[in-house]
Design a protein around this motif. Structure first.
Motif, PDB file in Angstrom:
ATOM      1  N   THR A  24      80.411  -9.325  66.170  1.00  0.00           N
ATOM      2  CA  THR A  24      81.467  -8.463  65.650  1.00  0.00           C
ATOM      3  C   THR A  24      81.388  -7.071  66.272  1.00  0.00           C
ATOM      4  O   THR A  24      82.417  -6.494  66.651  1.00  0.00           O
ATOM      5  CB  THR A  24      81.389  -8.375  64.112  1.00  0.00           C
ATOM      6  OG1 THR A  24      81.468  -9.694  63.574  1.00  0.00           O
ATOM      7  CG2 THR A  24      82.523  -7.529  63.548  1.00  0.00           C
ATOM      8  N   ARG A  26      80.186  -6.199  69.178  1.00  0.00           N
ATOM      9  CA  ARG A  26      80.618  -6.261  70.585  1.00  0.00           C
ATOM     10  C   ARG A  26      82.081  -6.660  70.723  1.00  0.00           C
ATOM     11  O   ARG A  26      82.853  -6.001  71.414  1.00  0.00           O
ATOM     12  CB  ARG A  26      79.763  -7.267  71.354  1.00  0.00           C
ATOM     13  CG  ARG A  26      78.391  -6.772  71.670  1.00  0.00           C
ATOM     14  CD  ARG A  26      77.634  -7.781  72.473  1.00  0.00           C
ATOM     15  NE  ARG A  26      78.393  -8.074  73.685  1.00  0.00           N
ATOM     16  CZ  ARG A  26      77.875  -8.435  74.824  1.00  0.00           C
ATOM     17  NH1 ARG A  26      76.582  -8.570  74.922  1.00  0.00           N
ATOM     18  NH2 ARG A  26      78.622  -8.685  75.872  1.00  0.00           N
ATOM     19  N   GLY A  27      82.438  -7.765  70.092  1.00  0.00           N
ATOM     20  CA  GLY A  27      83.759  -8.331  70.304  1.00  0.00           C
ATOM     21  C   GLY A  27      84.889  -7.608  69.621  1.00  0.00           C
ATOM     22  O   GLY A  27      85.993  -7.509  70.156  1.00  0.00           O
ATOM     23  N   ASP A  28      84.643  -7.093  68.429  1.00  0.00           N
ATOM     24  CA  ASP A  28      85.713  -6.467  67.651  1.00  0.00           C
ATOM     25  C   ASP A  28      85.655  -4.947  67.635  1.00  0.00           C
ATOM     26  O   ASP A  28      86.671  -4.297  67.385  1.00  0.00           O
ATOM     27  CB  ASP A  28      85.684  -6.979  66.209  1.00  0.00           C
ATOM     28  CG  ASP A  28      85.983  -8.461  66.120  1.00  0.00           C
ATOM     29  OD1 ASP A  28      87.043  -8.871  66.618  1.00  0.00           O
ATOM     30  OD2 ASP A  28      85.146  -9.213  65.584  1.00  0.00           O
ATOM     31  N   CYS A  29      84.472  -4.387  67.864  1.00  0.00           N
ATOM     32  CA  CYS A  29      84.313  -2.938  67.762  1.00  0.00           C
ATOM     33  C   CYS A  29      84.036  -2.259  69.094  1.00  0.00           C
ATOM     34  O   CYS A  29      83.958  -1.033  69.152  1.00  0.00           O
ATOM     35  CB  CYS A  29      83.187  -2.604  66.783  1.00  0.00           C
ATOM     36  SG  CYS A  29      83.461  -3.220  65.112  1.00  0.00           S
ATOM     37  N   ARG A 165      78.631  -6.039  57.643  1.00  0.00           N
ATOM     38  CA  ARG A 165      79.571  -5.024  57.143  1.00  0.00           C
ATOM     39  C   ARG A 165      78.873  -3.699  56.876  1.00  0.00           C
ATOM     40  O   ARG A 165      79.330  -2.644  57.300  1.00  0.00           O
ATOM     41  CB  ARG A 165      80.240  -5.517  55.860  1.00  0.00           C
ATOM     42  CG  ARG A 165      81.157  -4.468  55.269  1.00  0.00           C
ATOM     43  CD  ARG A 165      81.588  -4.782  53.844  1.00  0.00           C
ATOM     44  NE  ARG A 165      82.201  -3.614  53.264  1.00  0.00           N
ATOM     45  CZ  ARG A 165      83.467  -3.549  52.895  1.00  0.00           C
ATOM     46  NH1 ARG A 165      84.258  -4.584  53.023  1.00  0.00           N
ATOM     47  NH2 ARG A 165      83.950  -2.434  52.389  1.00  0.00           N
ATOM     48  N   GLY A 174      84.479  -0.028  62.090  1.00  0.00           N
ATOM     49  CA  GLY A 174      85.146  -0.922  61.161  1.00  0.00           C
ATOM     50  C   GLY A 174      86.401  -0.334  60.571  1.00  0.00           C
ATOM     51  O   GLY A 174      86.739   0.829  60.768  1.00  0.00           O
ATOM     52  N   GLU A 177      90.829  -4.015  57.925  1.00  0.00           N
ATOM     53  CA  GLU A 177      91.147  -5.302  58.555  1.00  0.00           C
ATOM     54  C   GLU A 177      89.873  -6.004  59.038  1.00  0.00           C
ATOM     55  O   GLU A 177      89.717  -7.212  58.877  1.00  0.00           O
ATOM     56  CB  GLU A 177      92.115  -5.108  59.734  1.00  0.00           C
ATOM     57  CG  GLU A 177      93.490  -4.626  59.341  1.00  0.00           C
ATOM     58  CD  GLU A 177      93.548  -3.110  59.097  1.00  0.00           C
ATOM     59  OE1 GLU A 177      92.656  -2.356  59.554  1.00  0.00           O
ATOM     60  OE2 GLU A 177      94.502  -2.672  58.431  1.00  0.00           O
ATOM     61  N   LEU A 178      88.980  -5.232  59.638  1.00  0.00           N
ATOM     62  CA  LEU A 178      87.729  -5.821  60.118  1.00  0.00           C
ATOM     63  C   LEU A 178      86.904  -6.347  58.954  1.00  0.00           C
ATOM     64  O   LEU A 178      86.356  -7.447  59.010  1.00  0.00           O
ATOM     65  CB  LEU A 178      86.913  -4.804  60.914  1.00  0.00           C
ATOM     66  CG  LEU A 178      85.571  -5.326  61.424  1.00  0.00           C
ATOM     67  CD1 LEU A 178      85.763  -6.430  62.459  1.00  0.00           C
ATOM     68  CD2 LEU A 178      84.744  -4.192  62.004  1.00  0.00           C
ATOM     69  N   TYR A 181      88.259  -9.532  57.741  1.00  0.00           N
ATOM     70  CA  TYR A 181      87.858 -10.585  58.681  1.00  0.00           C
ATOM     71  C   TYR A 181      86.423 -11.037  58.394  1.00  0.00           C
ATOM     72  O   TYR A 181      86.148 -12.240  58.317  1.00  0.00           O
ATOM     73  CB  TYR A 181      87.996 -10.065  60.114  1.00  0.00           C
ATOM     74  CG  TYR A 181      87.285 -10.894  61.144  1.00  0.00           C
ATOM     75  CD1 TYR A 181      87.793 -12.122  61.562  1.00  0.00           C
ATOM     76  CD2 TYR A 181      86.099 -10.443  61.721  1.00  0.00           C
ATOM     77  CE1 TYR A 181      87.138 -12.889  62.515  1.00  0.00           C
ATOM     78  CE2 TYR A 181      85.440 -11.197  62.674  1.00  0.00           C
ATOM     79  CZ  TYR A 181      85.959 -12.415  63.067  1.00  0.00           C
ATOM     80  OH  TYR A 181      85.303 -13.163  63.998  1.00  0.00           O
TER      81      TYR A 181
END
Length: 194
Positions: A24, A26-29, A165, A174, A177-178, A181
């Motif tokens: 999370t 790396r990929g989302d943040c 989280r 974050g 929405e994150l 998820y």
């Protein structure tokens, strides 16, 4: 500048405990996750996943990383547990977050970091049973979710979702929405509806 997470893996680390956090971040943040190990040695997980170390955790500096994350594993209850008092102390003194999941919470207990702040672990009594000098019983939260007490994040090995989280929130990453998820990963524990 991208946030940088120092992820500490030891021999026999628990594969699942930091995987969601790392992916999370790396990929989302857009954060960087850097695997550090005791002595800079390559390590193998409980599940047999071999990981190449990017460096020695003993050299980790709060000037280089936004958080120090200790992954759990079998080593923390053994006589082979690494002494990470120096890097953990540097992060704590600098006010940088330190996070530990599962048996890695034992290292924070050994260093007295849990004695005066809210925290959790694998189960009530484990910290005192394994670390007789632990004095944080009054601050222990017997709950399934991760706990953030100031700049320290703790979780049981069964809470990698809330651990991710809390770590991300502690370093300013974050969004609603994150976090929605991430919460999806815990949906399997909800009661099924007809």
């Amino acid at each position: 500048m991208a946030k940088r997470l120092a992820i500490v893996l030891t021999e026999g680390y628990a594969d699942w405990e930091c995987a969601l956090l790392m992916a999370t971040a790396r990929g989302d943040c857009g954060a960087q996750t850097v695997v550090l190990t005791p002595g800079g040695a390559d390590v193998t997980s409980l599940g047999g996943l071999s990981v190449r170390s990017a460096g020695s955790v003993e050299d980790a500096s709060p000037q280089d990383f936004d958080v120090l994350v200790l992954c759990g594993g079998t080593i923390w209850q053994s006589g082979a547990a690494p002494d990470l008092s120096a890097p953990i102390g540097r992060f704590a003194d600098a006010g940088r977050p330190v996070a530990a999941i599962c048996d890695a919470t034992l290292e924070l207990a050994r260093l007295g970091l849990l004695d005066g702040r809210a925290h959790t672990g694998n189960y009530p009594g484990q910290l005192k049973d394994v670390v007789p000098a632990y004095r944080g019983e009054a601050h222990y939260r017997n709950q399934p979710q991760a706990v953030r007490g100031g700049a320290v994040v703790t979780a049981s090995g069964a809470a990698p979702v809330t651990f991710a989280r809390e770590v991300l929130e502690a370093i300013g990453l974050g969004s609603a929405e994150l976090f929605d998820y991430l919460a999806m990963y815990g949906d399997e524990h909800r009661q099924a509806t007809a």
